[in-house]
Enzyme design. Sequence first.
Site, PDB file in Angstrom:
ATOM      1  N   GLY A 112       0.264  -1.445   0.142  1.00 60.99           N
ATOM      2  CA  GLY A 112       0.147  -0.189   0.188  1.00 60.99           C
ATOM      3  C   GLY A 112       0.909   1.043   0.198  1.00 60.99           C
ATOM      4  O   GLY A 112       1.854   1.386   0.120  1.00 60.99           O
ATOM      5  N   LYS A 113       0.513   2.177  -0.239  1.00 64.91           N
ATOM      6  CA  LYS A 113       1.135   3.834  -0.289  1.00 64.91           C
ATOM      7  C   LYS A 113       0.576   4.788  -0.512  1.00 64.91           C
ATOM      8  O   LYS A 113      -1.146   4.331  -0.990  1.00 64.91           O
ATOM      9  CB  LYS A 113       2.129   3.043  -1.387  1.00 64.91           C
ATOM     10  CG  LYS A 113       2.947   4.431  -1.229  1.00 64.91           C
ATOM     11  CD  LYS A 113       3.742   4.194  -0.312  1.00 64.91           C
ATOM     12  CE  LYS A 113       5.768   5.001   0.362  1.00 64.91           C
ATOM     13  NZ  LYS A 113       6.954   3.450   0.881  1.00 64.91           N
TER      14      LYS A 113
END
Length: 425
Positions: A112-113
């Site tokens: 995720g980011k």
Amino acid sequence: MSATSQAGLYQGPVFEMARRQFNQVADHLNIAFDERERIFMPKRAIAVSCPIHRDDGSVAVFNGYRVQHHLTLGPTKGGTRFAPSVDVGEVGALAIWMSWKCALVGLPYGGGKGGITVDPYTLSLRELEALSRRYMQEMIPFVGPHIDVMAPDMGTDERVMAWFMDTYSMYSGSTVTEIVTGKPVACGGTLGRREATGRGVAFLIGRAMEIVGIESAQATAIIQGFGNVGSIAALELAQRGVRIVGVSDHSAAYYDPCGLDVEALVAFTRENRFLKGALAEALIDSDELLVQPCDILVPAAMERAITADNAGRIKCRILAEGANGPTTPEADQIIAKRGDEIFVLPDILCNAGGVIVSYFEWVQDLQRFFWDEPEVLDKLYGTLERALQRVMARAVRDGISNRDAALALGVETVRNAKAIRGLFP
């Protein structure tokens, strides 16, 4: 949304770089073309507007993003950056790289980011808190301790993570420390998390020096990027006897073949944020710093620092990628053809220390039982050593580069998990 239309969400050179790396490894793994989009394309992309009151009474609206690459192995995991360059393409690429990284080192996460398009240094402390809390408030429907766990990145720190955690906890009605990692120890963080990425970089450099036959006392290093990762790596290497001959951040670059006083430079940046003004002499153009002679080159700043323009001129024995995506595919090809056997510690291995210790923090928060720092470090170095051995063995077995070996191991893990779980419904 079809894969073709979804692909239109992600634009820019960083995302295309991630795609090129994946396709090269997918070719090596003989992954069918109709299988590739399911493995590569992110599962979710969230875009939000974050309005806040400025100190002058006006209202400003900032764009925020979060990309969740896959949830096949567990919740997504990754940093949140506040920077002017943030867009959904950059965030998507970073989420994809995080997936391969977690799979490589054996963590039960997808990548995720997230981030906000803002220069955090233009905000007052009150404005920074308001923006941080608003971003988390907008993300609450899409995140959770078993869905997506945030961490710090460029432009964010322990304090921002504490605001994130507090905002989510107020919504939940109870303290939920496991919603973010990289928090202060006083509110559920783990000992060793702040230094974990830089320490991991230094540990792997030490192992690379043993492999290529470089003595620490005779070694020199250049660190591009003097934030949390670069500065800690510089301190750790200096403590091992390595002479730090060059450092830089976006404000200034310094080079002295006789060596720089790293502790003094770190103290200066703690007081002044940036390197500018730290030294009256030894100034050098930041682009030229990367091509000065050294044994160890550590790009620890932004993506795409080593390109086709400078890859033929770098003069190092070990290239240790403290940043995400610092070397372009074109630069990789040039380095491979040079014939001088630069030992590359690819980003998804080299800077994995941060997410490894973030995982340790998440586990400790979930079980409400905390470890001392020696135990954290012992587990960190053991995990990195196992990953390094896997990468080197795969590179030798398949006759490929360390980068392709690391990516192959990561992609293979995600691919196999998706195949075992099947396609629902």
